[in-house]
Design an enzyme around this catalytic site. Structure first.
Site, PDB file in Angstrom:
ATOM      1  N   TRP A  78      12.708  19.080 -73.908  1.00 43.21           N
ATOM      2  CA  TRP A  78      13.153  20.279 -73.186  1.00 43.21           C
ATOM      3  C   TRP A  78      13.241  21.493 -74.090  1.00 43.21           C
ATOM      4  CZ3 TRP A  78      12.119  20.301 -68.414  1.00 43.21           C
ATOM      5  CH2 TRP A  78      12.216  19.138 -67.655  1.00 43.21           C
ATOM      6  N   LYS A 105      22.044  16.619 -62.990  1.00 47.03           N
ATOM      7  CA  LYS A 105      22.269  15.573 -63.968  1.00 47.03           C
ATOM      8  C   LYS A 105      23.739  15.147 -63.915  1.00 47.03           C
ATOM      9  CE  LYS A 105      18.059  16.458 -65.275  1.00 47.03           C
ATOM     10  NZ  LYS A 105      17.465  17.439 -66.153  1.00 47.03           N
ATOM     11  N   ASP A 150      21.204  25.260 -73.510  1.00 45.14           N
ATOM     12  CA  ASP A 150      20.877  24.497 -72.309  1.00 45.14           C
ATOM     13  C   ASP A 150      21.740  23.227 -72.327  1.00 45.14           C
ATOM     14  OD1 ASP A 150      19.811  22.806 -70.403  1.00 45.14           O
ATOM     15  OD2 ASP A 150      17.728  22.960 -71.094  1.00 45.14           O
TER      16      ASP A 150
HETATM   17  C1  PLP Z   1      16.341  18.353 -66.364  1.00 45.71           C
HETATM   18  C2  PLP Z   1      16.413  19.300 -67.467  1.00 45.71           C
HETATM   19  C3  PLP Z   1      15.818  20.570 -67.380  1.00 45.71           C
HETATM   20  C4  PLP Z   1      14.994  20.999 -66.183  1.00 45.71           C
HETATM   21  O1  PLP Z   1      15.808  21.192 -65.092  1.00 45.71           O
HETATM   22  P1  PLP Z   1      15.228  21.658 -63.651  1.00 45.71           P
HETATM   23  O2  PLP Z   1      16.463  21.875 -62.856  1.00 45.71           O
HETATM   24  O3  PLP Z   1      14.368  20.540 -63.144  1.00 45.71           O
HETATM   25  O4  PLP Z   1      14.461  22.905 -63.852  1.00 45.71           O
HETATM   26  C5  PLP Z   1      15.980  21.439 -68.442  1.00 45.71           C
HETATM   27  N1  PLP Z   1      16.684  21.088 -69.533  1.00 45.71           N
HETATM   28  C6  PLP Z   1      17.262  19.879 -69.649  1.00 45.71           C
HETATM   29  C7  PLP Z   1      18.041  19.553 -70.882  1.00 45.71           C
HETATM   30  C8  PLP Z   1      17.151  18.947 -68.625  1.00 45.71           C
HETATM   31  O5  PLP Z   1      17.738  17.748 -68.740  1.00 45.71           O
END
Ligand code: PLP
Length: 360
Positions: free
Chosen positions: A102, A196, A172
């Site tokens: 990511w 998540k 993030d």
């Molecule tokens: C799942 C995830 C993303 C992407 O998220 P979306 O909502 O599908 O755009 C970005 N960063 C991390 C760390 C993730 O686990």
């Protein structure tokens, strides 16, 4: 009723109590004779609900007053673009730490808007560790330093907050927000999609420090993605994902009732510890991550013989343990252990893994 232990990394398991409450309120929310889905987002009722949800969220993480909280659509990937569009206009570059899938995707998106300076990259180590901070090459006047707190696919998590050398720190936290306390004095902006660790897919939280609003977004920024407009409109520049917002709010209430983020932190450590200890002592399963940086949220592991993966997954499913298949970019197995996963789920997984290993 039949409920499995769902180890999927996202959309992920939600607390059963939350789903039950949503079910109970489905047709008649708070004596309105309507589902919360049917409420107008600009009406008093939804406005009040949204305010209460924000208040609960702020309390859970002890968010200081000089931070705004936005509830946006578009997922975390939209933030990969929104961050540089809103924050980097008057800067020559932006800085990214690469410690997994990511981080890389975020940096690639960042390159569409500015020069990206990579401050560290554990690609040569197959993203199984975090390079020592003394080796990070942080540029002086970049717009911000971006990093991913928990790499959902590679199973790597920061055990510390990196020193950004004065740059605004952007993080993030998509797969670990609300699993531990946060020292907001170290951050400028944090974002996380809900699916998540705290809600259904469709809503993303952005927590941003007030002074960042002084920065001007690039002219092409879609209005919906502008932080200043969304702050002004209280995340209702257009029709927001109201039901996801409400469900996330139910999860916040659930976390509060469980004992708050401190309790989530304790549980997360315990869940991960038990599983890693088992893997390490098994002489069968292997986790490739440097133990100092192993994720508490996403535990990856491999069987000694990859040709048996399908058999493992099939038998696990029959035992009520689902979605253990690793991400396609990495293979192997992955057990996501987010807030809603009870300790009993981890113990059931270990019991199954023990049986599978014995019957080799
Ligand atoms: C799942 C995830 C993303 C992407 O998220 P979306 O909502 O599908 O755009 C970005 N960063 C991390 C760390 C993730 O686990």
């Amino acid at each position: 009723m039949h409920r499995v232990y769902n180890f999927g990394a996202g959309p992920a398991m939600l607390p059963t109590e939350v789903l039950e409450q949503a079910q109970k309120e489905m047709l008649d929310w708070h004596n309105t004779g309507m589902s919360v889905m049917e409420l107008g987002h600009r009406g008093e009722l939804f406005k009040k609900l949204a305010e209460e949800i924000e208040q609960d969220f702020r309390e859970l993480l002890n968010i200081p007053k000089n931070f705004h909280v936005l509830f946006l659509s578009g997922g975390s990937r939209t933030q990969f673009a929104a961050v540089p569009m809103n924050l980097a206009k008057d800067f020559v570059n932006t800085a990214y730490a690469l410690i997994g899938h990511w981080s890389k995707v975020a940096a690639e998106e960042g390159k569409l808007y500015n020069d990206v300076k990579i401050v560290c990259d554990s690609g040569a180590q197959k993203y199984s560790m975090i390079p020592d901070q003394s080796t990070w090459d942080i540029p002086k006047n970049a717009a911000y330093l971006h990093y991913v707190d928990n790499e959902t696919i590679h199973g790597v998590e920061f055990p510390f907050v990196p020193d950004s050398k004065g740059l605004p720190l952007v993080c993030d936290m998509s797969s670990n927000l609300l699993s531990r306390r946060i020292d907001f004095s170290k951050f400028a902006l944090i974002y996380a999609c809900a699916q998540k660790n705290f809600g259904p897919a469709g809503i993303t939280i952005v927590i941003l420090r007030d002074d960042l609003l002084k920065r001007e977004a690039i002219r092409q920024t879609p209005s919906l993605m502008r932080y200043d407009l969304q702050v002004k409109e209280k995340s209702m520049f257009n029709t927001p994902p109201t039901y996801d917002w409400y469900l996330s709010g139910l999860v916040f209430k659930w976390i509060k009732a469980q004992g708050g983020v401190i309790e989530m932190e304790k549980r997360a450590e315990k869940r991960a510890q038990v599983l890693y200890d088992f893997i390490d002592q098994s002489n069968f399963y292997k986790n490739p991550v440097d133990p100092r940086y192993r994720s508490r949220m996403d535990v990856i592991f491999n069987l000694p013989d990859e040709t048996r993966n399908d058999e493992f997954l099939k038998q696990a499913k029959a035992a009520g343990l689902t979605n253990l298949k690793g991400h396609r970019v990495l293979g192997g197995m992955r057990a996501a252990l987010y807030n809603a996963m009870p300790q009993a789920g981890v113990l059931a997984l270990i019991e199954f893994m023990t049986d599978f290993m014995k019957n080799r």
